[in-house]
Design a protein around this motif. Structure first.
Motif, PDB file in Angstrom:
ATOM      1  N   LEU A 119       0.930  -1.284   0.040  1.00 52.45           N
ATOM      2  CA  LEU A 119       0.031  -0.049  -0.007  1.00 52.45           C
ATOM      3  C   LEU A 119       0.966   1.419  -0.104  1.00 52.45           C
ATOM      4  O   LEU A 119       1.771   1.265   0.890  1.00 52.45           O
ATOM      5  N   ASP A 120       0.553   2.143  -0.727  1.00 50.20           N
ATOM      6  CA  ASP A 120       1.240   3.443  -1.018  1.00 50.20           C
ATOM      7  C   ASP A 120       0.438   4.456  -0.683  1.00 50.20           C
ATOM      8  O   ASP A 120      -0.488   4.810  -1.450  1.00 50.20           O
ATOM      9  N   TYR A 121       0.600   4.994   0.369  1.00 45.79           N
ATOM     10  CA  TYR A 121      -0.318   6.081   1.017  1.00 45.79           C
ATOM     11  C   TYR A 121       0.330   7.271   1.785  1.00 45.79           C
ATOM     12  O   TYR A 121      -0.280   7.930   2.660  1.00 45.79           O
ATOM     13  N   GLY A 122       1.498   7.493   1.538  1.00 46.53           N
ATOM     14  CA  GLY A 122       2.319   8.461   2.230  1.00 46.53           C
ATOM     15  C   GLY A 122       2.545   9.766   1.192  1.00 46.53           C
ATOM     16  O   GLY A 122       1.388  10.738   0.770  1.00 46.53           O
ATOM     17  N   GLY A 123       3.469   9.771   0.815  1.00 50.63           N
ATOM     18  CA  GLY A 123       3.975  10.796  -0.423  1.00 50.63           C
ATOM     19  C   GLY A 123       4.366  12.246   0.055  1.00 50.63           C
ATOM     20  O   GLY A 123       4.440  13.071  -0.704  1.00 50.63           O
ATOM     21  N   PRO A 124       4.540  12.280   1.378  1.00 48.41           N
ATOM     22  CA  PRO A 124       5.090  13.551   1.690  1.00 48.41           C
ATOM     23  C   PRO A 124       6.283  14.009   1.042  1.00 48.41           C
ATOM     24  O   PRO A 124       7.198  13.036   0.778  1.00 48.41           O
ATOM     25  N   ASN A 125       6.509  15.329   0.915  1.00 49.24           N
ATOM     26  CA  ASN A 125       7.885  15.517   0.244  1.00 49.24           C
ATOM     27  C   ASN A 125       8.639  16.106   1.542  1.00 49.24           C
ATOM     28  O   ASN A 125       8.277  16.972   2.177  1.00 49.24           O
ATOM     29  N   ALA A 126       9.970  16.056   1.376  1.00 49.09           N
ATOM     30  CA  ALA A 126      11.043  16.289   2.153  1.00 49.09           C
ATOM     31  C   ALA A 126      11.055  17.835   2.566  1.00 49.09           C
ATOM     32  O   ALA A 126      10.953  18.524   1.634  1.00 49.09           O
ATOM     33  N   VAL A 159       5.838   4.482   2.778  1.00 50.34           N
ATOM     34  CA  VAL A 159       5.404   5.807   2.677  1.00 50.34           C
ATOM     35  C   VAL A 159       5.895   6.603   1.309  1.00 50.34           C
ATOM     36  O   VAL A 159       5.196   7.561   1.048  1.00 50.34           O
ATOM     37  N   HIS A 160       6.698   6.236   0.524  1.00 54.14           N
ATOM     38  CA  HIS A 160       7.190   6.750  -0.646  1.00 54.14           C
ATOM     39  C   HIS A 160       7.364   8.144  -0.638  1.00 54.14           C
ATOM     40  O   HIS A 160       6.831   9.101  -1.313  1.00 54.14           O
ATOM     41  N   LEU A 161       8.531   8.610   0.143  1.00 52.12           N
ATOM     42  CA  LEU A 161       8.917   9.690   0.472  1.00 52.12           C
ATOM     43  C   LEU A 161       9.390  10.514  -0.612  1.00 52.12           C
ATOM     44  O   LEU A 161      10.126  10.034  -1.689  1.00 52.12           O
ATOM     45  N   GLY A 311      12.676  11.289 -13.881  1.00 52.03           N
ATOM     46  CA  GLY A 311      11.549  12.110 -13.405  1.00 52.03           C
ATOM     47  C   GLY A 311      10.560  11.417 -12.567  1.00 52.03           C
ATOM     48  O   GLY A 311      10.616  10.088 -11.979  1.00 52.03           O
ATOM     49  N   TYR A 312       9.456  11.672 -12.242  1.00 53.54           N
ATOM     50  CA  TYR A 312       8.364  11.065 -11.302  1.00 53.54           C
ATOM     51  C   TYR A 312       7.738   9.893 -12.034  1.00 53.54           C
ATOM     52  O   TYR A 312       7.665   8.792 -11.020  1.00 53.54           O
ATOM     53  N   GLN A 313       7.666  10.009 -13.160  1.00 59.11           N
ATOM     54  CA  GLN A 313       6.972   8.587 -13.807  1.00 59.11           C
ATOM     55  C   GLN A 313       7.999   7.499 -13.557  1.00 59.11           C
ATOM     56  O   GLN A 313       7.639   6.488 -13.260  1.00 59.11           O
ATOM     57  N   THR A 315      10.475   6.976 -11.822  1.00 57.37           N
ATOM     58  CA  THR A 315      10.527   6.455 -10.381  1.00 57.37           C
ATOM     59  C   THR A 315       9.309   5.742  -9.934  1.00 57.37           C
ATOM     60  O   THR A 315       9.727   4.648  -9.178  1.00 57.37           O
ATOM     61  N   ASP A 316       8.181   5.975 -10.289  1.00 56.51           N
ATOM     62  CA  ASP A 316       7.142   4.899  -9.932  1.00 56.51           C
ATOM     63  C   ASP A 316       7.205   3.881 -10.393  1.00 56.51           C
ATOM     64  O   ASP A 316       6.890   2.607  -9.828  1.00 56.51           O
ATOM     65  N   ILE A 317       7.747   3.793 -11.587  1.00 54.56           N
ATOM     66  CA  ILE A 317       7.753   2.512 -12.463  1.00 54.56           C
ATOM     67  C   ILE A 317       8.962   1.657 -11.687  1.00 54.56           C
ATOM     68  O   ILE A 317       8.564   0.362 -11.774  1.00 54.56           O
ATOM     69  N   TYR A 333      -1.496  -1.064  -4.303  1.00 52.13           N
ATOM     70  CA  TYR A 333      -2.613   0.153  -4.315  1.00 52.13           C
ATOM     71  C   TYR A 333      -1.965   1.316  -3.838  1.00 52.13           C
ATOM     72  O   TYR A 333      -1.192   1.528  -2.834  1.00 52.13           O
ATOM     73  N   TYR A 334      -2.563   2.484  -4.388  1.00 50.54           N
ATOM     74  CA  TYR A 334      -2.180   3.917  -4.306  1.00 50.54           C
ATOM     75  C   TYR A 334      -3.155   4.680  -3.668  1.00 50.54           C
ATOM     76  O   TYR A 334      -4.323   4.647  -4.222  1.00 50.54           O
ATOM     77  N   PHE A 335      -3.212   5.039  -2.657  1.00 49.47           N
ATOM     78  CA  PHE A 335      -4.108   6.039  -2.160  1.00 49.47           C
ATOM     79  C   PHE A 335      -3.503   7.423  -2.226  1.00 49.47           C
ATOM     80  O   PHE A 335      -2.523   8.116  -1.294  1.00 49.47           O
ATOM     81  N   ARG A 339      -6.332  14.111  -8.473  1.00 53.49           N
ATOM     82  CA  ARG A 339      -5.749  14.748  -9.667  1.00 53.49           C
ATOM     83  C   ARG A 339      -4.458  13.939 -10.160  1.00 53.49           C
ATOM     84  O   ARG A 339      -4.100  14.405 -11.402  1.00 53.49           O
ATOM     85  N   GLN A 340      -4.003  12.963  -9.796  1.00 53.46           N
ATOM     86  CA  GLN A 340      -2.709  12.308 -10.250  1.00 53.46           C
ATOM     87  C   GLN A 340      -3.256  10.850 -11.211  1.00 53.46           C
ATOM     88  O   GLN A 340      -2.365   9.962 -11.262  1.00 53.46           O
ATOM     89  N   SER A 341      -4.526  11.006 -11.477  1.00 57.25           N
ATOM     90  CA  SER A 341      -4.868   9.793 -12.206  1.00 57.25           C
ATOM     91  C   SER A 341      -4.278   9.373 -13.276  1.00 57.25           C
ATOM     92  O   SER A 341      -3.973   8.392 -13.661  1.00 57.25           O
TER      93      SER A 341
HETATM   94  N1  ARG Z   1       4.851  13.107  -3.266  1.00 54.05           N
HETATM   95  C1  ARG Z   1       4.316  12.971  -4.590  1.00 54.05           C
HETATM   96  C2  ARG Z   1       3.418  14.411  -4.601  1.00 54.05           C
HETATM   97  O1  ARG Z   1       3.703  14.942  -3.556  1.00 54.05           O
HETATM   98  C3  ARG Z   1       3.018  12.168  -4.136  1.00 54.05           C
HETATM   99  C4  ARG Z   1       3.646  10.620  -4.069  1.00 54.05           C
HETATM  100  C5  ARG Z   1       2.535   9.619  -4.192  1.00 54.05           C
HETATM  101  N2  ARG Z   1       2.984   8.364  -4.363  1.00 54.05           N
HETATM  102  C6  ARG Z   1       3.389   7.860  -5.340  1.00 54.05           C
HETATM  103  N3  ARG Z   1       3.810   6.507  -5.423  1.00 54.05           N
HETATM  104  N4  ARG Z   1       3.675   8.406  -6.627  1.00 54.05           N
HETATM  105  O2  ARG Z   1       2.708  14.615  -5.425  1.00 54.05           O
END
Ligand code: ARG
Length: 579
Positions: A119-126, A159-161, A311-313, A315-317, A333-335, A339-341
């Motif tokens: 489960l991926d449900y964090g995503g806060p940025n440092a 957390v996928h920081l 980049g972001y893409q 990284t997730d792959i 699963y991602y929570f 808007r990131q759909s």
């Molecule tokens: N850090 C990303 C943001 O602030 C959210 C990350 C969500 N999780 C992921 N696996 N992309 O937008």
């Protein structure tokens, strides 16, 4: 064991259809639309009549005759054009409850083959203060994590920081501008680092060379330049500490503290895979992978940016590849904000094209935003960003208003009151979030969310505390739990509600939708309240009745506590109210 009354009844109906040689696909029973007439109804005869060219009433009657042979049914009737209405005997319902009370975890079914679910449900940025926008991911994710564990799956919460992008380079650049070099970095705390980030943002907005400098530093950092890496490690460390504090306050937990940076090495492999499969091509200086099909437009994935970075893409792959390779993840699963759909659609398509996660189920459960009364994203009163810290503080202040002062009640000094205030305040925030469908946004109701009545966390916590108090009194009078007897309609309503538990938990698990549990807990607490108004326990002279009601009350308490637990909410043993 499967102790959901509706499952038991459905199974019985299935067997009857099979026995009569009828298509079992039509054997479905549902909770009656007319609870005043019946508990369950089956409309299968109507559909069957068409294919069998028979009168639906005739078929329904044939089924009814068979149903009547089973003495768990109190009343069976064929109504209207061919509806089958069935009521269950009180004894049978009582027996289901009794088994729930005896069984572990209320006899709720567990998965037969546990799956490894990431489960991926964090995503806060440092280096950025966590705000109300981070609430939903954490709160929903934590609830799903608990539900999945409860049902028997192996769960890994990650957390996928956000610890790897340009913001990191911007901060390092800002520190260099300020100090001349990075030698002092390790002396900076989270507040100073956040301040550097703010300054960097301002500078990069107006100054192209500053932007360029940050970009270059980011690239070198990612390339592994030792000095940058060392300074960045510190940024990462203090950020994680601050983020953990926020999540701890909300009782949101992770098994894994991976960041985007942890996908760096794997990103090279992903690029190689794309090249080997002939899927990579140069486009305007960037290496991309096209996703669009004949008539389905879809923007491409950027494998390597023009500046050479990831980049972001990708990284997730790459992260998916690690989760599959290292944990044998079977479901991911991602929570994440809805808007990131598009991002997730692209990532999933790319993963499929690359053959990275065959047979792995992946889904993005996008959530809507938390809004203020004006319908816009929730802000502080003066229009600033509502940090999580601030939100929790506001909630506690609100709850404290309805509490007695410390030491006003025996045994409740400041420490005890504060603990209770915290449990209620956090419960109120989390419940307000979780009672809404994941997909929909909601308005943060500053007025009502922490009230002890209405559809709130504190209402349910209060119901639990009230039953706790009944149980304590019962103990004083040597009344213990025992056999359940159902007589009154209110006892029956309560018993029927309790007997739905298994179905509720399974629906929440299948749909990854904690609001199903929130709804159920609220209704159960309400029905209990109706029951308790007419079915006294302590003042009931008939010991058998008192015992039965006490047993039901305890079962309700245990179920409510478990439901709150699944939502990530604690239930205080005692709840005080201002006199
Ligand atoms: N850090 C990303 C943001 O602030 C959210 C990350 C969500 N999780 C992921 N696996 N992309 O937008």
């Amino acid at each position: 064991m499967n102790l959901s009354l509706d499952n038991v009844i459905n199974q019985k109906m299935y067997d009857i259809f099979a026995h009569l040689g009828l298509d079992t696909a039509y054997a479905v029973c549902k909770t009656s639309d007319r609870p005043d007439l019946s508990d369950f109804q089956c409309n299968g005869a109507l559909a069957l009549a068409k294919s069998l060219h028979k009168n639906p009433r005739e078929i329904a009657t044939m089924i009814a005759d068979e149903v009547k042979k089973d003495n768990c049914f109190a009343k069976v009737s064929v109504d209207g054009p061919g509806f089958l209405n069935m009521s269950i005997t009180n004894e049978f319902i009582a027996e289901v409850l009794q088994q729930m009370e005896n069984g572990s975890d209320f006899g709720i079914q567990k998965v037969t083959q546990p799956q490894t679910v990431v489960l991926d449900y964090g995503g806060p940025n440092a280096a950025k203060a966590m705000h109300v926008g981070h609430l939903r991911a954490g709160v929903i994710g934590e609830a799903v994590r608990r539900i999945e564990k409860f049902i028997g799956n192996k769960v890994i919460g990650d957390v996928h920081l956000g610890d790897w992008g340009t913001p990191m380079g911007m901060i390092l650049a800002e520190i260099i501008n300020h100090d001349g070099d990075l030698s002092k970095t390790e002396s900076y705390d989270i507040n100073q680092i956040t301040e550097f980030y703010k300054q960097a943002n301002i500078r990069c907005k107006e100054d192209e060379t500053a932007k360029e400098q940050a970009r270059i530093i980011t690239a070198k950092l990612q390339d592994g330049e030792a000095e940058y890496r060392k300074a960045w490690q510190h940024l990462r460390k203090v950020s994680i500490e601050a983020i953990k504090e926020n999540y701890d306050a909300l009782d949101v937990n992770f098994d894994l503290w991976w960041g985007e940076s942890d996908a760096h090495e794997m990103s090279f492999k992903v690029v190689d895979m794309a090249k080997e499969k002939g899927l990579a091509e140069m486009d305007d200086g960037a290496l991309i992978m096209r996703l669009e099909e004949d008539n389905k437009p879809m923007p491409p994935i950027i494998l390597i940016k023009r500046d050479g970075g990831f980049g972001y893409q990708i990284t997730d792959i790459a992260t998916i590849k690690r989760r599959v390779d290292e944990f044998n993840a079977q479901e991911i699963y991602y929570f994440v904000d809805q808007r990131q759909s598009l991002h997730f659609e692209q990532v999933f398509q790319a993963v499929e094209k690359l053959g990275i996660a065959p047979n792995v189920k992946m889904k993005h459960y996008g959530f809507g935003t938390v809004n203020g009364a004006d319908g816009k994203p929730f802000k502080t009163r003066d229009g600033g960003v509502m940090t999580l810290e601030n939100l929790i503080k506001l909630s506690k202040d609100k709850v404290r208003e309805s509490m007695p002062a410390p030491n006003e009640v025996d045994g409740f000094g400041e420490k005890e009151i504060e603990k209770m205030v915290n449990q209620i305040a956090v419960g109120a925030i989390k419940f307000q979030d979780l009672k809404n469908n994941t997909a929909s946004g909601y308005v943060f109701d500053m007025e009502d969310f922490a009230k002890f009545d209405g559809k709130t966390g504190p209402y349910i916590q209060y119901a639990i505390a009230r039953i706790n108090s009944i149980l304590r009194k019962a103990q004083e009078r040597n009344l213990s739990i025992g056999k359940i007897i159902i007589n009154l309609p209110e006892e029956r309503d309560l018993a029927l509600k309790i007997s739905q538990l298994n179905t509720i938990v399974w629906r929440a698990h299948q749909e990854k939708e904690p609001s199903i549990i929130a709804d159920y807990a609220y209704t159960l607490a309400q029905i209990f309240s109706g029951f308790y108004n007419v079915a006294p326990i302590m003042s009931e002279e008939n010991t058998e009745l008192a015992t039965s009601r006490l047993t039901m009350a305890k079962l309700v308490r245990d179920v409510l506590k478990q439901m709150l637990y699944l939502l990530g909410i604690e239930a205080p043993e005692v709840m005080l109210k201002k006199a």
